[in-house]
Design an enzyme around this catalytic site. Structure first.
Site, PDB file in Angstrom:
ATOM      1  N   ARG A  59     -28.207  20.403   7.388  1.00 39.47           N
ATOM      2  CA  ARG A  59     -28.620  21.048   6.129  1.00 39.47           C
ATOM      3  C   ARG A  59     -27.569  22.051   5.655  1.00 39.47           C
ATOM      4  O   ARG A  59     -27.476  22.386   4.480  1.00 39.47           O
ATOM      5  CB  ARG A  59     -30.006  21.699   6.236  1.00 39.47           C
ATOM      6  CG  ARG A  59     -30.421  22.387   4.932  1.00 39.47           C
ATOM      7  CD  ARG A  59     -31.931  22.544   4.757  1.00 39.47           C
ATOM      8  NE  ARG A  59     -32.591  23.052   5.934  1.00 39.47           N
ATOM      9  CZ  ARG A  59     -32.511  24.309   6.379  1.00 39.47           C
ATOM     10  NH1 ARG A  59     -31.806  25.197   5.716  1.00 39.47           N
ATOM     11  NH2 ARG A  59     -33.129  24.687   7.471  1.00 39.47           N
ATOM     12  N   TYR A 112     -30.971  15.944 -20.657  1.00 37.64           N
ATOM     13  CA  TYR A 112     -31.772  15.090 -19.788  1.00 37.64           C
ATOM     14  C   TYR A 112     -33.198  15.655 -19.679  1.00 37.64           C
ATOM     15  O   TYR A 112     -33.381  16.864 -19.534  1.00 37.64           O
ATOM     16  CB  TYR A 112     -31.097  15.050 -18.409  1.00 37.64           C
ATOM     17  CG  TYR A 112     -31.768  14.142 -17.428  1.00 37.64           C
ATOM     18  CD1 TYR A 112     -31.764  12.771 -17.622  1.00 37.64           C
ATOM     19  CD2 TYR A 112     -32.397  14.649 -16.306  1.00 37.64           C
ATOM     20  CE1 TYR A 112     -32.383  11.929 -16.715  1.00 37.64           C
ATOM     21  CE2 TYR A 112     -33.015  13.814 -15.390  1.00 37.64           C
ATOM     22  CZ  TYR A 112     -33.000  12.460 -15.606  1.00 37.64           C
ATOM     23  OH  TYR A 112     -33.608  11.632 -14.703  1.00 37.64           O
ATOM     24  N   ASP A 184     -22.985  19.552 -17.493  1.00 36.94           N
ATOM     25  CA  ASP A 184     -23.444  18.331 -16.829  1.00 36.94           C
ATOM     26  C   ASP A 184     -22.463  17.222 -17.211  1.00 36.94           C
ATOM     27  O   ASP A 184     -22.445  16.756 -18.346  1.00 36.94           O
ATOM     28  CB  ASP A 184     -24.871  18.002 -17.294  1.00 36.94           C
ATOM     29  CG  ASP A 184     -25.444  16.765 -16.598  1.00 36.94           C
ATOM     30  OD1 ASP A 184     -24.649  15.910 -16.159  1.00 36.94           O
ATOM     31  OD2 ASP A 184     -26.685  16.658 -16.510  1.00 36.94           O
ATOM     32  N   LYS A 209     -25.379   7.985 -10.845  1.00 34.71           N
ATOM     33  CA  LYS A 209     -24.930   7.192 -11.987  1.00 34.71           C
ATOM     34  C   LYS A 209     -23.521   6.634 -11.728  1.00 34.71           C
ATOM     35  O   LYS A 209     -23.321   5.959 -10.748  1.00 34.71           O
ATOM     36  CB  LYS A 209     -25.014   8.050 -13.246  1.00 34.71           C
ATOM     37  CG  LYS A 209     -26.316   8.868 -13.362  1.00 34.71           C
ATOM     38  CD  LYS A 209     -27.559   8.016 -13.558  1.00 34.71           C
ATOM     39  CE  LYS A 209     -28.870   8.785 -13.410  1.00 34.71           C
ATOM     40  NZ  LYS A 209     -29.055   9.915 -14.284  1.00 34.71           N
TER      41      LYS A 209
HETATM   42  C1  PLP Z   1     -29.916  11.086 -14.301  1.00 28.30           C
HETATM   43  C2  PLP Z   1     -29.415  12.348 -14.838  1.00 28.30           C
HETATM   44  C3  PLP Z   1     -29.737  13.567 -14.222  1.00 28.30           C
HETATM   45  C4  PLP Z   1     -30.640  13.641 -13.005  1.00 28.30           C
HETATM   46  O1  PLP Z   1     -30.058  13.062 -11.885  1.00 28.30           O
HETATM   47  P1  PLP Z   1     -30.892  12.475 -10.625  1.00 28.30           P
HETATM   48  O2  PLP Z   1     -29.840  11.994  -9.709  1.00 28.30           O
HETATM   49  O3  PLP Z   1     -31.771  11.391 -11.171  1.00 28.30           O
HETATM   50  O4  PLP Z   1     -31.697  13.603 -10.095  1.00 28.30           O
HETATM   51  C5  PLP Z   1     -29.201  14.714 -14.757  1.00 28.30           C
HETATM   52  N1  PLP Z   1     -28.404  14.698 -15.837  1.00 28.30           N
HETATM   53  C6  PLP Z   1     -28.089  13.543 -16.476  1.00 28.30           C
HETATM   54  C7  PLP Z   1     -27.210  13.587 -17.678  1.00 28.30           C
HETATM   55  C8  PLP Z   1     -28.585  12.342 -15.999  1.00 28.30           C
HETATM   56  O5  PLP Z   1     -28.287  11.199 -16.632  1.00 28.30           O
END
Ligand code: PLP
Length: 392
Positions: A59, A112, A184, A209
């Site tokens: 962790r 998001y 982000d 992603k």
């Molecule tokens: C999918 C996504 C998230 C969240 O990510 P997870 O891995 O599903 O928790 C945050 N920001 C954007 C732009 C996303 O496409």
């Protein structure tokens, strides 16, 4: 680590790992262990006191996870990277670590859905209010700054409307007022856009992603200046505990090796599909930053290598027509998530952005006929054939 490769394509593969140090293993070994043994009680004490380097518990740190963290830091030109169990674990750890009760956040006008949910919860629980601002010009941002504004949080391109925000403009204003900028960078990845180089303080990622790219892992990452990242690691990461498992880190490391190849193909396919969609009589409007007619094209050219692999479009009719269109697709899969080798399509109003109250959602441009398409790396002609038959 610190070996800097001239080309990002090389860094994706070699950064953060020296095979000589690990029995010549070509690929980074998977340290699938929860804990690490100490030679003596004194050594354990020294590690806990921070007097001796070494792992104590997964962790807190793990060698496989660390390879991924070092790779990300190098790619984003950050001093340090951190891995999390999901994008939301990364985003929540960063935002909670950087704010305290009664602070204020300025956020891009779209984002998001779950990040919107997190910000709403922080408001309810800790009176950390958020203003959603279009950020199209300096004044719109300046007007919303308060003495207690701590963070400007941006998504660009914005999910799912694909609007592009001028990072240089926003970061310039934030610096003047001593406000931290968190970006982000999920849609762009460091291959297309590096906000830290432009002066942002922290980048966050859903590595679920494009970074991992194969639809087989949930993961998150954050990177930035050492002091900020150390603070996040020691507080919200360690004590809330949303850390990445070694196996999932190993999968992201594998995915990263082909990121440049995949991103180029995603972008090429998305450009072709956007062009075709624009000419279709059933399509009202197409939103793709790589489209020269898109309102964000000039900003995209300034700060991104390409328009990326995701686009959205509005079809004619209403919600029923949008759903019927999705149902007629054969090759393209209906699913949330994006950045996978497979092409995925979803209906944000009833899926990823359903948690946002109706009025706010409409204001963000997430209408009932908007669909988001994550263009995969298949042959684009096959994708177009499927889209065309479902639209007609
Ligand atoms: C999918 C996504 C998230 C969240 O990510 P997870 O891995 O599903 O928790 C945050 N920001 C954007 C732009 C996303 O496409």
């Amino acid at each position: 680590m610190g070996k800097q490769f001239k080309h990002m394509e090389t860094a994706m593969i070699h950064e953060g790992y020296d095979s000589k140090a690990l029995l010549g293993s070509l690929t980074p070994p998977l340290f699938q262990t929860s804990t690490f043994t100490f030679d003596t009680a004194e050594q354990g004490a020294a590690r806990f006191a921070g007097e001796e380097e070494g792992h104590v518990y997964t962790r807190v740190s793990n060698p496989t996870v660390q390879i991924l963290e070092q790779k990300l830091a190098a790619l984003e030109k950050a001093e340090k990277g951190l891995a999390f169990a999901s994008g939301m674990a990364a985003i929540s750890a960063v935002l909670i670590a950087l704010t305290k009760a009664n602070d204020h956040i300025i956020c891009s006008s779209g984002l998001y859905g779950c990040t919107y949910g997190l910000l709403s919860m922080m408001d309810e629980k800790y009176n950390i209010q958020t203003d959603y601002v279009a950020m199209t010009d300096a004044q719109s941002i300046e007007d919303n700054i308060r003495p207690e504004t701590k963070v400007i949080y941006i998504e660009t391109p914005i999910n799912p409307t694909m609007e592009v925000i001028d990072l240089e403009l926003v970061i310039g204003i934030a610096k003047k007022h001593d406000i931290l900028v968190v970006v982000d960078n999920t849609f762009s990845t460091p291959y297309l856009q590096r906000p830290l180089e432009l002066g942002a303080d922290v980048v966050v990622h859903s590595a679920t992603k494009y970074l991992s790219g194969h639809g087989d892992v949930i993961a998150g990452l954050a990177a930035g200046e050492q002091t900020l990242i150390d603070q996040i690691a020691a507080t919200t990461q360690k004590d809330i505990g949303g850390v990445l498992s070694p196996f999932d880190a190993w999968l992201v490391i594998r995915g990263l090796k082909t990121l440049p190849l995949r991103m180029d193909r995603h972008a090429e396919n998305a450009s072709q599909i956007a062009e075709k969609l624009k000419q279709h009589s059933q399509v009202k409007q197409v939103f793709y930053p790589g489209d020269p007619e898109n309102s964000g094209y000039a900003i995209m050219k300034k700060q991104m290598k390409s328009g990326g692999g995701t686009l959205s479009f509005e079809i004619k009719g209403g919600k029923a027509e949008a759903q019927a269109f999705l149902n007629k697709l054969e090759l393209i899969k209906i699913a949330v998530s994006l950045g996978d080798t497979e092409t995925l399509i979803q209906h944000p109003a009833t899926m990823t952005h359903a948690v946002i109250p109706d009025e706010q959602r409409q204001k963000m441009g997430v209408t009932d006929t908007l669909v988001r398409l994550s263009v995969g790396i298949e042959g684009w002609q096959d994708l177009w054939e499927d889209l065309n038959q479902a639209l007609t």
